[in-house]
Write a protein that holds these residues in place. Structure first.
Motif, PDB file in Angstrom:
ATOM      1  N   ASP A 160      25.419  -9.002   2.537  1.00 51.85           N
ATOM      2  CA  ASP A 160      25.331  -8.476   1.289  1.00 51.85           C
ATOM      3  C   ASP A 160      25.643  -7.136   0.858  1.00 51.85           C
ATOM      4  O   ASP A 160      25.373  -6.266   1.539  1.00 51.85           O
ATOM      5  CB  ASP A 160      23.643  -8.895   0.846  1.00 51.85           C
ATOM      6  CG  ASP A 160      23.551  -8.850  -0.519  1.00 51.85           C
ATOM      7  OD1 ASP A 160      24.547  -9.150  -1.463  1.00 51.85           O
ATOM      8  OD2 ASP A 160      22.406  -8.727  -0.979  1.00 51.85           O
ATOM      9  N   LEU A 161      26.205  -6.973  -0.433  1.00 49.27           N
ATOM     10  CA  LEU A 161      26.621  -5.699  -0.781  1.00 49.27           C
ATOM     11  C   LEU A 161      26.113  -5.505  -2.245  1.00 49.27           C
ATOM     12  O   LEU A 161      26.815  -6.175  -3.267  1.00 49.27           O
ATOM     13  CB  LEU A 161      28.015  -5.607  -0.791  1.00 49.27           C
ATOM     14  CG  LEU A 161      28.750  -4.079  -1.324  1.00 49.27           C
ATOM     15  CD1 LEU A 161      28.211  -2.898  -0.344  1.00 49.27           C
ATOM     16  CD2 LEU A 161      30.295  -4.348  -0.942  1.00 49.27           C
ATOM     17  N   ASP A 162      25.309  -4.499  -2.318  1.00 51.20           N
ATOM     18  CA  ASP A 162      24.947  -4.378  -3.936  1.00 51.20           C
ATOM     19  C   ASP A 162      25.716  -3.032  -4.141  1.00 51.20           C
ATOM     20  O   ASP A 162      25.620  -2.298  -3.521  1.00 51.20           O
ATOM     21  CB  ASP A 162      23.424  -3.987  -4.033  1.00 51.20           C
ATOM     22  CG  ASP A 162      22.665  -5.146  -3.842  1.00 51.20           C
ATOM     23  OD1 ASP A 162      23.196  -6.283  -4.089  1.00 51.20           O
ATOM     24  OD2 ASP A 162      21.358  -4.921  -3.589  1.00 51.20           O
ATOM     25  N   ILE A 163      26.522  -3.127  -5.392  1.00 45.97           N
ATOM     26  CA  ILE A 163      27.312  -1.951  -5.724  1.00 45.97           C
ATOM     27  C   ILE A 163      26.907  -1.491  -7.110  1.00 45.97           C
ATOM     28  O   ILE A 163      26.790  -2.388  -7.875  1.00 45.97           O
ATOM     29  CB  ILE A 163      28.942  -2.465  -5.957  1.00 45.97           C
ATOM     30  CG1 ILE A 163      29.381  -3.183  -4.739  1.00 45.97           C
ATOM     31  CG2 ILE A 163      29.954  -1.268  -6.224  1.00 45.97           C
ATOM     32  CD1 ILE A 163      30.532  -3.784  -4.749  1.00 45.97           C
ATOM     33  N   ASN A 164      26.609  -0.168  -7.138  1.00 39.19           N
ATOM     34  CA  ASN A 164      26.520   0.547  -8.536  1.00 39.19           C
ATOM     35  C   ASN A 164      27.319   1.645  -8.693  1.00 39.19           C
ATOM     36  O   ASN A 164      27.687   2.445  -8.010  1.00 39.19           O
ATOM     37  CB  ASN A 164      25.186   1.177  -8.320  1.00 39.19           C
ATOM     38  CG  ASN A 164      23.858   0.416  -8.381  1.00 39.19           C
ATOM     39  OD1 ASN A 164      23.791  -0.874  -8.729  1.00 39.19           O
ATOM     40  ND2 ASN A 164      22.984   0.548  -7.332  1.00 39.19           N
ATOM     41  N   ILE A 165      28.308   1.327  -9.953  1.00 41.26           N
ATOM     42  CA  ILE A 165      29.438   2.292 -10.135  1.00 41.26           C
ATOM     43  C   ILE A 165      28.947   2.713 -11.424  1.00 41.26           C
ATOM     44  O   ILE A 165      28.782   2.298 -12.416  1.00 41.26           O
ATOM     45  CB  ILE A 165      30.799   1.492 -10.139  1.00 41.26           C
ATOM     46  CG1 ILE A 165      31.070   0.598  -9.091  1.00 41.26           C
ATOM     47  CG2 ILE A 165      31.694   2.317 -10.827  1.00 41.26           C
ATOM     48  CD1 ILE A 165      32.202  -0.072  -8.949  1.00 41.26           C
ATOM     49  N   SER A 166      28.934   3.938 -11.427  1.00 44.12           N
ATOM     50  CA  SER A 166      28.761   4.987 -12.761  1.00 44.12           C
ATOM     51  C   SER A 166      30.091   5.636 -13.086  1.00 44.12           C
ATOM     52  O   SER A 166      30.786   6.111 -12.030  1.00 44.12           O
ATOM     53  CB  SER A 166      27.732   5.918 -12.394  1.00 44.12           C
ATOM     54  OG  SER A 166      26.602   5.226 -11.918  1.00 44.12           O
ATOM     55  N   VAL A 167      30.606   5.428 -14.308  1.00 41.72           N
ATOM     56  CA  VAL A 167      31.708   6.349 -14.698  1.00 41.72           C
ATOM     57  C   VAL A 167      31.422   7.152 -15.753  1.00 41.72           C
ATOM     58  O   VAL A 167      30.824   7.132 -16.588  1.00 41.72           O
ATOM     59  CB  VAL A 167      32.737   5.003 -15.408  1.00 41.72           C
ATOM     60  CG1 VAL A 167      34.182   5.682 -15.771  1.00 41.72           C
ATOM     61  CG2 VAL A 167      33.159   3.982 -14.362  1.00 41.72           C
ATOM     62  N   ILE A 168      32.181   8.351 -15.269  1.00 40.72           N
ATOM     63  CA  ILE A 168      31.923   9.653 -16.180  1.00 40.72           C
ATOM     64  C   ILE A 168      33.167   9.663 -16.851  1.00 40.72           C
ATOM     65  O   ILE A 168      34.358   9.844 -16.250  1.00 40.72           O
ATOM     66  CB  ILE A 168      31.577  10.807 -15.317  1.00 40.72           C
ATOM     67  CG1 ILE A 168      30.364  10.577 -14.733  1.00 40.72           C
ATOM     68  CG2 ILE A 168      31.741  11.932 -16.234  1.00 40.72           C
ATOM     69  CD1 ILE A 168      30.002  11.883 -13.531  1.00 40.72           C
TER      70      ILE A 168
END
Length: 177
Positions: A160-168
């Protein structure tokens, strides 16, 4: 959970340090005990008839301890491999990453500011902070990026892979005289 140390932050910090320290303590304790039993037997400070039960108990504990140690080693190995991929991106070698090969000019404007990979029990959590122009990253592009990362996670053998992407977002102003 986010831990702050001076100017740096560590995302996803849980009780992994305490668990790892305890595993290390147990490995040292069992290793020293088994080695001392063997040395005492070789130096004839006791007989095998009187200590065979103790030796079997300690060897059994060593066998039980090898299960979480092997799991921790696998998780560490996967984390190192994933960190190596992001090291290429951070070093400006984005051309080598499969996501950027489709449209390198588009991805040349994106900078990876921060990445953190946490792997526990063959499940990974990935935190990314990207710096990109305001109108650059749309939802379909982010979904495509997410899908490619999930496919890549299977190559690493992750469940399993949980991805959190934040874009500035950034905005460029040009001034002509």
């Amino acid at each position: 959970m986010v831990a702050v140390f001076g100017r740096g932050t560590v995302a996803g910090l849980t009780n992994q340090i305490a668990e790892g320290s305890f595993l290390l303590f147990l490995a040292n304790l069992i290793g020293i005990t088994v080695t001392s039993l063997v040395v005492f037997l070789l130096q004839r400070y006791g007989s095998f008839r009187t200590c065979w039960r103790n030796l079997l108990v300690w060897l059994g504990l060593l066998g039980l301890l090898s299960l979480p140690l092997s799991s921790a080693l696998h998780d560490f190995s996967v984390r190192q491999q994933m960190d190596a991929v992001f090291a290429h991106v951070k070093a400006g070698r984005l051309k080598r990453v499969a996501v950027a090969q489709g449209n390198p000019r588009l991805w040349s404007k994106v900078r990876l500011m921060y990445s953190n990979v946490s792997v526990v029990d063959n499940k990974a959590m990935l935190d990314l902070v990207l710096n990109a122009p305001e109108d650059f990253l749309n939802q379909s592009l982010m979904n495509s990026l997410n899908q490619r990362m999930l496919e890549r996670a299977k190559e690493f053998g992750l469940d399993d892979l949980d991805i959190n992407i934040s874009v500035i977002p950034n905005r460029v102003y040009k001034f002509d005289n």
